[in-house]
Design an enzyme around this catalytic site. Structure first.
Site, PDB file in Angstrom:
ATOM      1  N   GLU A   1       0.813  -1.221   0.000  1.00 55.53           N
ATOM      2  CA  GLU A   1       0.000   0.000   0.000  1.00 55.53           C
ATOM      3  C   GLU A   1       0.849   1.273   0.000  1.00 55.53           C
ATOM      4  O   GLU A   1       0.788   2.056   0.944  1.00 55.53           O
ATOM      5  CB  GLU A   1      -0.879   0.029   1.254  1.00 55.53           C
ATOM      6  CG  GLU A   1      -1.752  -1.175   1.420  1.00 55.53           C
ATOM      7  CD  GLU A   1      -2.451  -1.220   2.783  1.00 55.53           C
ATOM      8  OE1 GLU A   1      -3.545  -1.783   2.844  1.00 55.53           O
ATOM      9  OE2 GLU A   1      -1.892  -0.694   3.768  1.00 55.53           O
ATOM     10  N   PRO A   2       1.628   1.515  -1.038  1.00 55.58           N
ATOM     11  CA  PRO A   2       2.432   2.739  -1.038  1.00 55.58           C
ATOM     12  C   PRO A   2       1.586   3.981  -1.317  1.00 55.58           C
ATOM     13  O   PRO A   2       0.697   3.952  -2.165  1.00 55.58           O
ATOM     14  CB  PRO A   2       3.433   2.514  -2.180  1.00 55.58           C
ATOM     15  CG  PRO A   2       2.748   1.542  -3.090  1.00 55.58           C
ATOM     16  CD  PRO A   2       1.810   0.714  -2.251  1.00 55.58           C
ATOM     17  N   GLY A   3       1.830   5.050  -0.588  1.00 54.48           N
ATOM     18  CA  GLY A   3       1.177   6.325  -0.864  1.00 54.48           C
ATOM     19  C   GLY A   3       2.230   7.352  -1.229  1.00 54.48           C
ATOM     20  O   GLY A   3       2.440   7.689  -2.392  1.00 54.48           O
ATOM     21  N   ARG A   4       2.961   7.776  -0.179  1.00 47.26           N
ATOM     22  CA  ARG A   4       4.011   8.780  -0.338  1.00 47.26           C
ATOM     23  C   ARG A   4       4.985   8.465  -1.489  1.00 47.26           C
ATOM     24  O   ARG A   4       5.348   9.350  -2.255  1.00 47.26           O
ATOM     25  CB  ARG A   4       4.803   8.817   0.975  1.00 47.26           C
ATOM     26  CG  ARG A   4       5.914   9.833   1.051  1.00 47.26           C
ATOM     27  CD  ARG A   4       6.787   9.529   2.296  1.00 47.26           C
ATOM     28  NE  ARG A   4       5.981   9.144   3.431  1.00 47.26           N
ATOM     29  CZ  ARG A   4       5.618   9.966   4.419  1.00 47.26           C
ATOM     30  NH1 ARG A   4       6.045  11.202   4.419  1.00 47.26           N
ATOM     31  NH2 ARG A   4       4.871   9.543   5.410  1.00 47.26           N
TER      32      ARG A   4
ATOM     33  N   TYR B   1       5.359  17.065  12.328  1.00 46.53           N
ATOM     34  CA  TYR B   1       6.371  16.006  12.447  1.00 46.53           C
ATOM     35  C   TYR B   1       7.791  16.538  12.454  1.00 46.53           C
ATOM     36  O   TYR B   1       8.728  15.754  12.298  1.00 46.53           O
ATOM     37  CB  TYR B   1       6.265  15.028  11.263  1.00 46.53           C
ATOM     38  CG  TYR B   1       4.895  14.512  10.968  1.00 46.53           C
ATOM     39  CD1 TYR B   1       4.208  13.722  11.888  1.00 46.53           C
ATOM     40  CD2 TYR B   1       4.279  14.782   9.747  1.00 46.53           C
ATOM     41  CE1 TYR B   1       2.951  13.235  11.611  1.00 46.53           C
ATOM     42  CE2 TYR B   1       3.004  14.297   9.463  1.00 46.53           C
ATOM     43  CZ  TYR B   1       2.350  13.532  10.396  1.00 46.53           C
ATOM     44  OH  TYR B   1       1.105  13.048  10.115  1.00 46.53           O
TER      45      TYR B   1
ATOM     46  N   TYR C   1       0.526  14.093   1.705  1.00 40.04           N
ATOM     47  CA  TYR C   1       0.218  14.599   3.045  1.00 40.04           C
ATOM     48  C   TYR C   1       0.412  16.115   3.173  1.00 40.04           C
ATOM     49  O   TYR C   1       0.695  16.607   4.267  1.00 40.04           O
ATOM     50  CB  TYR C   1       1.042  13.853   4.107  1.00 40.04           C
ATOM     51  CG  TYR C   1       0.871  12.354   4.002  1.00 40.04           C
ATOM     52  CD1 TYR C   1      -0.353  11.764   4.301  1.00 40.04           C
ATOM     53  CD2 TYR C   1       1.900  11.540   3.547  1.00 40.04           C
ATOM     54  CE1 TYR C   1      -0.535  10.393   4.173  1.00 40.04           C
ATOM     55  CE2 TYR C   1       1.731  10.174   3.407  1.00 40.04           C
ATOM     56  CZ  TYR C   1       0.515   9.603   3.723  1.00 40.04           C
ATOM     57  OH  TYR C   1       0.330   8.259   3.586  1.00 40.04           O
TER      58      TYR C   1
ATOM     59  N   ARG D   1       3.236  19.410   7.632  1.00 41.34           N
ATOM     60  CA  ARG D   1       4.194  18.393   8.086  1.00 41.34           C
ATOM     61  C   ARG D   1       5.349  18.942   8.924  1.00 41.34           C
ATOM     62  O   ARG D   1       5.757  18.307   9.894  1.00 41.34           O
ATOM     63  CB  ARG D   1       4.695  17.557   6.911  1.00 41.34           C
ATOM     64  CG  ARG D   1       3.573  16.711   6.290  1.00 41.34           C
ATOM     65  CD  ARG D   1       4.091  15.691   5.276  1.00 41.34           C
ATOM     66  NE  ARG D   1       4.930  14.683   5.893  1.00 41.34           N
ATOM     67  CZ  ARG D   1       6.247  14.640   5.817  1.00 41.34           C
ATOM     68  NH1 ARG D   1       6.894  15.537   5.118  1.00 41.34           N
ATOM     69  NH2 ARG D   1       6.914  13.689   6.426  1.00 41.34           N
TER      70      ARG D   1
ATOM     71  N   CYS E   1      -0.557  33.099  11.826  1.00 39.60           N
ATOM     72  CA  CYS E   1      -0.310  33.706  13.130  1.00 39.60           C
ATOM     73  C   CYS E   1       0.181  32.636  14.091  1.00 39.60           C
ATOM     74  O   CYS E   1      -0.522  32.259  15.042  1.00 39.60           O
ATOM     75  CB  CYS E   1      -1.592  34.332  13.659  1.00 39.60           C
ATOM     76  SG  CYS E   1      -2.222  35.531  12.507  1.00 39.60           S
ATOM     77  N   GLU E   2       1.365  32.153  13.856  1.00 40.87           N
ATOM     78  CA  GLU E   2       1.887  31.010  14.606  1.00 40.87           C
ATOM     79  C   GLU E   2       3.384  31.007  14.370  1.00 40.87           C
ATOM     80  O   GLU E   2       3.821  30.950  13.220  1.00 40.87           O
ATOM     81  CB  GLU E   2       1.253  29.748  13.996  1.00 40.87           C
ATOM     82  CG  GLU E   2       1.509  28.469  14.694  1.00 40.87           C
ATOM     83  CD  GLU E   2       0.482  28.219  15.792  1.00 40.87           C
ATOM     84  OE1 GLU E   2       0.913  27.744  16.833  1.00 40.87           O
ATOM     85  OE2 GLU E   2      -0.713  28.522  15.598  1.00 40.87           O
TER      86      GLU E   2
END
Ligand code: PLP
Length: 490
Positions: A329-332, A387, A444, A383, A414-415
């Site tokens: 099940e590859p996504g990235r 992460y 993602y 991300r 604003c962060e």
């Protein structure tokens, strides 16, 4: 231009080398077809980023359709070749959660892959794209009754059941419909892999899956995984296809997959003998890594496939069982590198930062760090915040002969944690109005995008054969206000 090592900043992380040429696109971070044109602009299939900005605005996700298709096919071909003599080939499920829209779902199907979904919404996209149910999987640790019913309505090829509770629920729903649900059981083999290492533990402390540890149920000696196998075989409305595991993400080394695969095969074999059943399928999940920065060195699919095939071949031979049909099940690894995000530079500032490491002799020495603000940020790429993920960037609208300067690309939210690229060398003359391109944003990023600060989520442009078209349009101000019910009219 060759740069001079005197421009290297002590503030840079150890892994970040001064690039030999700030104007060069460093592989393997970029999609095939992305190049610098004669004017020094980044171009994809001959279309320059300036043209893309003019037509579609920024921020913008720019995806190569041909690169997506060839990466999808590369996985299918490499795994089919490696497993051909073991189980006749491999079913490759593209993990839709990494990036999904109807165009991408249709490319997946056209390239001979299947599609993994994990919500009713993702099933809706698959349905709109006309994907056949038998080519769909449904994941999730908390599927609703509506989602389970929808999966059965669509005749999905597999529902990956995550817990004993859910097994019972799927069995009941299927039974009330007079149907049989095709089910795989998601097990947690205690193998956790990330990039270069894996760890193996007996016990699991995470929300996903059925534990394989022997003391994982109250009835000592029986694992939750075995309890689920036993239960599944007792329900007449369940067809138990096999077992599933997913051990992590952004994994480069194949050893973790091999350890998990061997553990699942031994369990599968034991269950087949003990319960006199045949479990015809085994899914080894996704998680194959990609290059986000120049120091990432992902393995080609063939290398991973061969390492995994070797373990399946030898373990099945040792156990004396026929190999189950393998799926992955590859996504990235399919979508991640197909895409870059195009931003426009706005505000710039340089701060002086104390020498790192608290060196007393260097007490009064400070070094510059340049903050380069762009017109997006954590709303189109969460991300780095989520992460601590690293990315890279290049000045995309022109080339420059200016010296390299350690820079931090930040968004407009604003962060203070709103960072797009924590550390990158950019030419010192980067200025407002320049375009920056950040590679490796296919997976993602759009999928996790938000409307924080009422920013409109960017569109996604697909480029193929020298033509660019929107596959998801960017949001408008009207979209942003659409669901606001307005001031009560009392
Ligand atoms: C997220 C996920 C994947 C895909 O992971 P990638 O790192 O994108 O390859 C595959 N299977 C399951 C069950 C997942 O949760």
């Amino acid at each position: 231009m060759t740069t001079d090592s005197s421009h290297a900043s002590p503030l840079a992380p150890e892994w970040l080398a001064l690039p030999e040429d700030l104007n060069a696109l460093q592989s393997p971070m970029w999609a095939a077809g992305v190049e610098k044109n004669d004017a020094g602009e980044v171009a994809i299939d001959g279309i320059s980023v300036k043209e893309l900005k003019e037509q579609f605005g920024t921020p913008l996700f720019v995806m190569s359709e041909s690169d997506f298709r060839s990466r999808a096919r590369a996985f299918k071909d490499a795994f089919d070749a490696a497993f051909g003599d073991i189980c006749g080939g491999v079913d490759v499920y593209y993990a839709g959660k990494s990036f999904l829209c109807t165009a991408v779902a249709s490319w997946v199907a056209e390239e001979g892959l299947r599609l993994d979904t994990c919500s009713g919404g993702e099933l809706a996209v698959a349905a709109r794209a006309g994907i056949e149910g038998r080519n769909l999987g449904l994941h999730g640790n908390n599927k609703s009754d509506a989602e389970i019913n929808r999966a059965l309505d669509m005749h999905v090829g597999r529902i990956v059941v995550d817990s004993l509770d859910e097994l019972e629920r799927v069995a009941k729903i299927a039974s009330s419909r007079g149907e049989t649900a095709k089910v795989m059981l998601r097990l947690t083999p205690g193998v956790h892999a990330h990039t270069h290492e894996f760890i193996a533990t007996a016990h699991e402390d995470q929300k996903f899956g059925l534990s394989m540890a022997e003391d994982s149920t109250e009835e000592a000696g029986l694992s939750a995984a075995e309890e689920a196998v036993a239960a599944a075989t007792s329900y007449s409305s369940i067809e138990l296809l096999g077992l599933h595991c997913h051990i992590g993400s952004q994994i480069f080394e194949p050893d973790g997959f091999a350890v998990a695969g061997e553990k699942l095969l031994r369990f599968l074999s034991a269950m087949q003998s003990k319960y006199s059943i045949v479990l015809p399928e085994l899914d080894l999940g996704g998680g194959y890594g990609i290059a986000y920065t120049p120091v990432d060195t992902p393995r080609p699919p063939a290398e991973i496939a061969q390492a995994m095939a070797a373990v399946v071949r030898s373990t099945c031979a040792e156990l004396g069982i026929a190999a189950p049909r393998i799926s992955i099940e590859p996504g990235r690894a399919i979508v991640g590198s197909t895409t870059f995000t195009l931003y426009e530079v706005g505000t710039l500032k340089t701060v002086r930062v104390d020498a790192p490491g608290g060196d007393a002799e260097q007490e009064n020495v400070t070094y510059p760090r340049r903050y380069v603000s762009v017109d997006g940020g954590m709303s189109d790429n969460a991300r780095p915040v989520l992460y601590d993920a690293d990315y890279s960037a290049i000045l995309a609208s022109r080339s420059s002969t200016a010296a390299p300067q350690l820079s931090r690309v930040v968004g407009k939210h604003c962060e203070s944690g709103d960072i797009v690229v924590r550390d990158v060398y950019l030419p010192a003359d980067v200025a407002a109005g320049d375009l920056l391109a950040v590679p490796g944003t296919g997976a993602y990023c759009w999928a996790l995008s938000s409307n924080y600060n009422y920013l409109a989520r960017p569109g996604v442009v697909a480029v193929r054969d020298g033509a660019a078209r929107l596959i998801v349009r960017g949001e408008t101000e009207e979209d942003l206000l659409n669901r606001d019910m307005g001031v009560a009219n009392v």
